[in-house]
Design a protein around this motif. Structure first.
Motif, short mmCIF file in Angstrom:
data_model
loop_
_atom_site.label_atom_id
_atom_site.label_comp_id
_atom_site.label_asym_id
_atom_site.label_seq_id
_atom_site.Cartn_x
_atom_site.Cartn_y
_atom_site.Cartn_z
N TYR A 103 0.82 -1.21 0.00
CA TYR A 103 0.00 0.00 0.00
C TYR A 103 0.86 1.26 0.00
O TYR A 103 0.46 2.29 -0.55
N GLN A 104 2.01 1.18 0.62
CA GLN A 104 2.90 2.34 0.60
C GLN A 104 3.44 2.59 -0.81
O GLN A 104 3.63 3.74 -1.21
N GLU A 105 3.68 1.50 -1.54
CA GLU A 105 4.15 1.64 -2.92
C GLU A 105 3.03 2.06 -3.86
O GLU A 105 3.28 2.68 -4.90
N HIS A 106 1.80 1.70 -3.52
CA HIS A 106 0.64 2.05 -4.35
C HIS A 106 -0.26 2.98 -3.53
O HIS A 106 -1.32 2.58 -3.05
N SER A 107 0.20 4.20 -3.39
CA SER A 107 -0.51 5.14 -2.51
C SER A 107 -1.92 5.44 -2.99
O SER A 107 -2.78 5.85 -2.20
N GLU A 108 -2.19 5.22 -4.28
CA GLU A 108 -3.54 5.48 -4.77
C GLU A 108 -4.55 4.53 -4.12
O GLU A 108 -5.72 4.90 -3.91
N LEU A 109 -4.10 3.32 -3.77
CA LEU A 109 -4.99 2.37 -3.10
C LEU A 109 -5.23 2.79 -1.65
O LEU A 109 -6.33 2.64 -1.12
N LEU A 110 -4.19 3.30 -1.04
CA LEU A 110 -4.32 3.81 0.33
C LEU A 110 -5.27 5.00 0.36
O LEU A 110 -6.12 5.12 1.26
N LYS A 111 -5.15 5.87 -0.63
CA LYS A 111 -6.03 7.04 -0.69
C LYS A 111 -7.47 6.64 -0.98
O LYS A 111 -8.41 7.27 -0.49
N ALA A 112 -7.65 5.58 -1.76
CA ALA A 112 -9.01 5.09 -2.03
C ALA A 112 -9.64 4.56 -0.74
O ALA A 112 -10.82 4.80 -0.47
#
Length: 330
Positions: A103-112
């Motif tokens: 999730y840290q590498e794919h911050s867009e998923l964290l923001k979602a």
């Protein structure tokens, strides 16, 4: 007539006691174990935390609500949105499942994921969030049959203390740190014990000196077993009914998350919440959340641009009816 009134009062007192135990579930768990509401903060990369906070502020501004505070917490729950009773501050708490390297590498998923929680904050601001009273009633219904069958005040008091102590003891174990998990295990333990006592002879124990003292305060084996069966049936009926009331709110939060990002990103964020796929049995018992299949199907439908525009306009207004795939969202 007077006798009937006394009976009614006793039943009311027993139910109020069951309700009191139900009310105590959350604060008891908060004081003996970590859970999504009381978990401590966890350090995250400053740039990532700032990015997520900015996204939350952007989504909150779009819906015209005060920006919720963000905390990354040491919790098994991916995300929880709470409203502090004292100061009415809304906090979004993101747990360990969305703190992973992925999730840290794919911050867009964290923001979602964060945007989904903003959806709950939006519902809180609109007084559309799930009420606590039905949940308290649901838990009380499970305790009530056990309290009814104890014939004396002392018996009822000891039973209530035993139930409360059991909740506290289970809540202190990491596996049962979530209040609902502790409750379900205790209910199963009580019901299982009630049925077991039907086949285990305990007459010899009651013929001892100690047994003669406690026997008048205990229910019969048949009554206790009946209470166990009724408690399980009544609770899971209430669990199904009350949980169903929350499903549309979870789907609405998914819609808000999809509108704040895009449906494909929201789908990916949900799919990567666990390294292991959720079993159909576990989903069946979680009546408070829609199944992953239903969530994915709804978000797939939202990839149709006209439907997405309609859905986003509806959740922004907050008063427009909205259905997707036959499911009422708002």
């Amino acid at each position: 007539m007077l006798r009937a009134s006394c009976f009614d009062i006793k039943m009311i007192i027993r139910f109020l006691l069951a309700a009191l135990l139900a009310v105590a579930i959350m604060p008891t768990a908060n004081n003996v174990a970590r859970d999504p509401i009381s978990a401590g903060d966890v350090e995250m990369p400053a740039h990532l935390a700032a990015d997520v906070k900015a996204h939350i502020a952007h989504v909150a501004a779009f819906y015209g609500i005060k920006t919720p505070d963000l905390h990354f917490v040491d919790s098994n729950a991916a995300g929880v949105t709470i409203k502090e009773a004292k100061n009415s501050l809304v906090e979004i708490r993101l747990g360990r499942p969305v703190q992973t390297a992925f999730y840290q590498e794919h911050s867009e998923l964290l923001k979602a994921t964060a945007a989904h929680e903003v959806g709950h904050a939006v519902m809180m601001a609109r007084n559309q969030e799930f009420a606590l009273l039905p949940i308290i009633g649901m838990y009380a219904i499970g305790f009530f049959p056990f309290l009814v069958v104890f014939p004396t005040r002392r018996g009822i008091t000891v039973a209530a203390v035993a139930i409360g102590s059991g909740l506290a003891a289970l809540g202190s174990l990491p596996k049962f740190a979530l209040p609902n998990d502790a409750y379900l295990f205790l209910l199963g333990l009580l019901a299982g014990s009630a049925v077991l006592l039907m086949v285990v002879r305990w007459d010899a124990l009651l013929q001892t000196k100690a047994g003669e003292i406690i026997a008048p305060h205990l229910p019969s084996r048949q009554a206790f077993a009946g209470a166990g069966v009724i408690a399980v049936a009544a609770f899971f009926t209430a669990y199904w009914l009350v949980g169903g009331m929350n499903v549309e709110r979870e789907l609405r939060a998914d819609v808000i998350g999809a509108c704040a990002n895009d449906p494909a990103t929201m789908k990916a964020a949900l799919l990567h919440l666990s390294n292991a796929p959720t079993s159909s049995l576990k989903e069946a018992f979680d009546t408070f959340h829609p199944s992953m299949e239903e969530r994915q199907a709804m978000l797939t439908a939202m990839e149709n641009k006209p439907l997405r525009n309609q859905a986003c306009a509806a959740v922004q207004a907050g008063t427009t009816s909205l259905s997707i795939n036959g499911r009422v969202i708002q």
